[in-house]
Motif scaffolding. Structure first.
Motif, PDB file in Angstrom:
ATOM      1  N   ARG A 136     -20.420  35.184  20.420  1.00  0.00           N
ATOM      2  CA  ARG A 136     -20.559  34.299  20.515  1.00  0.00           C
ATOM      3  C   ARG A 136     -18.798  33.694  20.571  1.00  0.00           C
ATOM      4  O   ARG A 136     -18.872  32.623  21.483  1.00  0.00           O
ATOM      5  CB  ARG A 136     -20.581  32.825  19.217  1.00  0.00           C
ATOM      6  CG  ARG A 136     -22.660  33.948  19.427  1.00  0.00           C
ATOM      7  CD  ARG A 136     -23.206  32.710  18.137  1.00  0.00           C
ATOM      8  NE  ARG A 136     -24.220  33.015  18.355  1.00  0.00           N
ATOM      9  CZ  ARG A 136     -25.603  32.977  16.915  1.00  0.00           C
ATOM     10  NH1 ARG A 136     -24.625  32.771  16.037  1.00  0.00           N
ATOM     11  NH2 ARG A 136     -26.702  33.010  16.964  1.00  0.00           N
ATOM     12  N   ALA A 137     -17.730  34.114  20.444  1.00  0.00           N
ATOM     13  CA  ALA A 137     -16.512  33.317  20.430  1.00  0.00           C
ATOM     14  C   ALA A 137     -15.550  34.289  21.402  1.00  0.00           C
ATOM     15  O   ALA A 137     -15.355  33.081  22.616  1.00  0.00           O
ATOM     16  CB  ALA A 137     -15.715  34.379  19.367  1.00  0.00           C
ATOM     17  N   GLY A 182     -28.796  31.748  24.801  1.00  0.00           N
ATOM     18  CA  GLY A 182     -28.988  30.663  23.810  1.00  0.00           C
ATOM     19  C   GLY A 182     -27.865  29.215  24.416  1.00  0.00           C
ATOM     20  O   GLY A 182     -28.759  28.085  23.926  1.00  0.00           O
ATOM     21  N   MET A 183     -26.274  29.928  24.971  1.00  0.00           N
ATOM     22  CA  MET A 183     -25.640  28.445  25.277  1.00  0.00           C
ATOM     23  C   MET A 183     -25.831  28.242  26.882  1.00  0.00           C
ATOM     24  O   MET A 183     -25.488  26.937  27.081  1.00  0.00           O
ATOM     25  CB  MET A 183     -23.869  29.936  25.350  1.00  0.00           C
ATOM     26  CG  MET A 183     -23.959  29.970  24.273  1.00  0.00           C
ATOM     27  SD  MET A 183     -22.807  30.246  24.239  1.00  0.00           S
ATOM     28  CE  MET A 183     -21.323  29.324  23.124  1.00  0.00           C
ATOM     29  N   ALA A 200     -18.350  33.891  24.433  1.00  0.00           N
ATOM     30  CA  ALA A 200     -18.953  33.377  24.765  1.00  0.00           C
ATOM     31  C   ALA A 200     -17.974  32.335  25.388  1.00  0.00           C
ATOM     32  O   ALA A 200     -17.739  31.333  26.247  1.00  0.00           O
ATOM     33  CB  ALA A 200     -20.663  32.965  24.502  1.00  0.00           C
ATOM     34  N   ARG A 201     -17.711  31.424  24.135  1.00  0.00           N
ATOM     35  CA  ARG A 201     -17.343  30.226  23.973  1.00  0.00           C
ATOM     36  C   ARG A 201     -15.690  30.243  24.659  1.00  0.00           C
ATOM     37  O   ARG A 201     -15.895  29.522  25.700  1.00  0.00           O
ATOM     38  CB  ARG A 201     -17.112  29.813  22.611  1.00  0.00           C
ATOM     39  CG  ARG A 201     -18.395  28.598  22.307  1.00  0.00           C
ATOM     40  CD  ARG A 201     -17.744  28.664  20.479  1.00  0.00           C
ATOM     41  NE  ARG A 201     -16.800  29.346  19.483  1.00  0.00           N
ATOM     42  CZ  ARG A 201     -18.116  30.209  18.421  1.00  0.00           C
ATOM     43  NH1 ARG A 201     -19.223  30.081  18.782  1.00  0.00           N
ATOM     44  NH2 ARG A 201     -17.665  30.870  17.236  1.00  0.00           N
ATOM     45  N   GLN A 202     -15.135  31.387  25.044  1.00  0.00           N
ATOM     46  CA  GLN A 202     -14.201  31.449  25.624  1.00  0.00           C
ATOM     47  C   GLN A 202     -14.245  31.752  26.988  1.00  0.00           C
ATOM     48  O   GLN A 202     -12.882  30.586  27.280  1.00  0.00           O
ATOM     49  CB  GLN A 202     -13.266  32.699  24.760  1.00  0.00           C
ATOM     50  CG  GLN A 202     -11.635  33.220  25.550  1.00  0.00           C
ATOM     51  CD  GLN A 202     -10.470  31.661  25.213  1.00  0.00           C
ATOM     52  OE1 GLN A 202     -10.909  31.789  23.636  1.00  0.00           O
ATOM     53  NE2 GLN A 202      -9.811  31.154  25.805  1.00  0.00           N
ATOM     54  N   ILE A 203     -15.072  32.153  27.578  1.00  0.00           N
ATOM     55  CA  ILE A 203     -15.799  31.823  28.707  1.00  0.00           C
ATOM     56  C   ILE A 203     -15.774  30.673  29.641  1.00  0.00           C
ATOM     57  O   ILE A 203     -14.728  29.998  30.077  1.00  0.00           O
ATOM     58  CB  ILE A 203     -16.842  33.011  28.840  1.00  0.00           C
ATOM     59  CG1 ILE A 203     -16.217  34.492  28.281  1.00  0.00           C
ATOM     60  CG2 ILE A 203     -16.785  32.341  30.459  1.00  0.00           C
ATOM     61  CD1 ILE A 203     -17.254  35.332  28.536  1.00  0.00           C
ATOM     62  N   ILE A 204     -16.229  30.521  28.649  1.00  0.00           N
ATOM     63  CA  ILE A 204     -16.920  28.339  28.271  1.00  0.00           C
ATOM     64  C   ILE A 204     -15.664  27.872  28.675  1.00  0.00           C
ATOM     65  O   ILE A 204     -15.104  26.894  29.476  1.00  0.00           O
ATOM     66  CB  ILE A 204     -18.068  27.625  27.635  1.00  0.00           C
ATOM     67  CG1 ILE A 204     -19.195  28.539  27.905  1.00  0.00           C
ATOM     68  CG2 ILE A 204     -18.042  26.505  28.319  1.00  0.00           C
ATOM     69  CD1 ILE A 204     -20.281  28.507  27.121  1.00  0.00           C
ATOM     70  N   GLN A 205     -14.598  27.675  28.148  1.00  0.00           N
ATOM     71  CA  GLN A 205     -13.465  26.970  27.807  1.00  0.00           C
ATOM     72  C   GLN A 205     -12.255  27.533  29.077  1.00  0.00           C
ATOM     73  O   GLN A 205     -12.183  26.515  29.220  1.00  0.00           O
ATOM     74  CB  GLN A 205     -13.004  27.015  26.389  1.00  0.00           C
ATOM     75  CG  GLN A 205     -13.317  26.251  25.546  1.00  0.00           C
ATOM     76  CD  GLN A 205     -13.812  25.167  25.528  1.00  0.00           C
ATOM     77  OE1 GLN A 205     -14.771  24.176  25.476  1.00  0.00           O
ATOM     78  NE2 GLN A 205     -12.537  23.698  25.301  1.00  0.00           N
ATOM     79  N   ASP A 206     -12.392  28.983  29.413  1.00  0.00           N
ATOM     80  CA  ASP A 206     -11.395  28.850  30.512  1.00  0.00           C
ATOM     81  C   ASP A 206     -12.482  28.412  32.000  1.00  0.00           C
ATOM     82  O   ASP A 206     -11.211  28.552  32.655  1.00  0.00           O
ATOM     83  CB  ASP A 206     -10.995  30.781  30.182  1.00  0.00           C
ATOM     84  CG  ASP A 206     -10.597  30.873  29.236  1.00  0.00           C
ATOM     85  OD1 ASP A 206      -9.658  30.455  28.945  1.00  0.00           O
ATOM     86  OD2 ASP A 206     -10.876  32.199  28.931  1.00  0.00           O
TER      87      ASP A 206
END
Length: 184
Positions: A76-77, A148-149, A79-85
Motif C-alpha cells: 500500500r505504501a 482497491g485504490m 502504491a501511495r508513493q506511485i500515486i504521489q509521484d
C-alpha cells in the motif's frame, strides 16, 4: 580400598581377583546406585511438552500473519508513493462525475483529460479522501500493489470486470443505443 566390602577383601587376599578388577566393579556399582535412571516420561511432562509445541505453532502462525500484514502495508505504501509521484493535476473546467461507494463524486478535468478518461488512457484513483488522475502505466503498477485504490478505469477489458448481469440482460439492453458524447 578402605570402603571395599568384606567379600571383596577376602577375594583379594586369596588372590582370586586383581585389585583393578575390584575397583572397576566398585565404580560400576557406584554409578548404578547414583546415576539418574531414565524413567518413562510422566503425564505432566508429556502435557508440558505438548503445550510447548502448541505454543510454538501458535507463535509461528502469528509471525506469519504479522509478516503478511507487513507485506500488505508495504505494498500500500508503494502504491501511495506511485500515486504521489505520477498523479496528474486535475485542472479544468469540465465536471467529470463518477460513482464511488454508492455516492457520486466529481472531479474537474480538461477536455483532453475527459477524452483520455473515456478511452482508458487515464484512471481515477483514491488518495486518502480525495481523488487523482493517473496515466495507464502508473495505474497498472498501483493495481498490482493495491487494486482497491483504483476507483474508475474505463480501459479494463470486459473479461477483467466482474460480470454482474447475465447474457439475457445484455441482449435486452443492446437494443438501446447510448450516444458517445453523453455527459451527465
Amino acid at each position: 580400598m578402605a570402603k571395599a566390602n568384606p567379600l571383596q577383601e577376602q577375594l583379594l587376599k586369596a588372590g582370586l581377583v586383581k585389585k583393578s578388577k575390584v575397583a572397576a566393579v566398585a565404580r560400576e556399582q557406584h554409578v548404578a546406585r547414583h546415576a539418574k535412571a531414565q524413567a518413562a516420561p510422566s503425564e505432566a511432562t508429556l502435557e508440558a511438552e505438548r503445550a510447548r509445541a502448541e505454543k510454538a505453532e501458535r507463535d509461528r502462525a502469528l509471525e506469519r500473519e504479522r509478516k503478511a500484514q507487513a507485506q500488505v502495508a508495504e505494498l500500500r505504501a508503494q502504491a501511495r508513493q506511485i500515486i504521489q509521484d505520477r498523479k496528474l493535476a486535475a485542472a479544468g473546467e469540465i465536471e467529470y462525475r463518477f460513482s464511488v461507494d454508492t455516492a457520486i463524486r466529481t472531479i474537474l478535468v480538461s477536455d483532453d483529460q475527459r477524452r483520455k478518461l473515456a478511452a482508458g488512457a487515464l484512471v481515477i484513483v483514491r488518495v486518502g479522501e480525495s481523488f487523482a488522475l493517473l496515466p495507464r502505466v502508473a495505474a497498472d503498477k498501483v493495481r498490482e500493489r493495491d487494486a482497491g485504490m483504483i476507483v474508475l478505469d474505463h480501459g479494463l477489458s470486459a473479461d477483467a470486470e466482474p460480470a454482474a448481469s447475465s447474457s439475457e440482460d445484455d441482449a435486452y439492453y443492446a437494443q438501446f443505443q447510448v450516444p458517445d458524447d453523453l455527459v451527465w
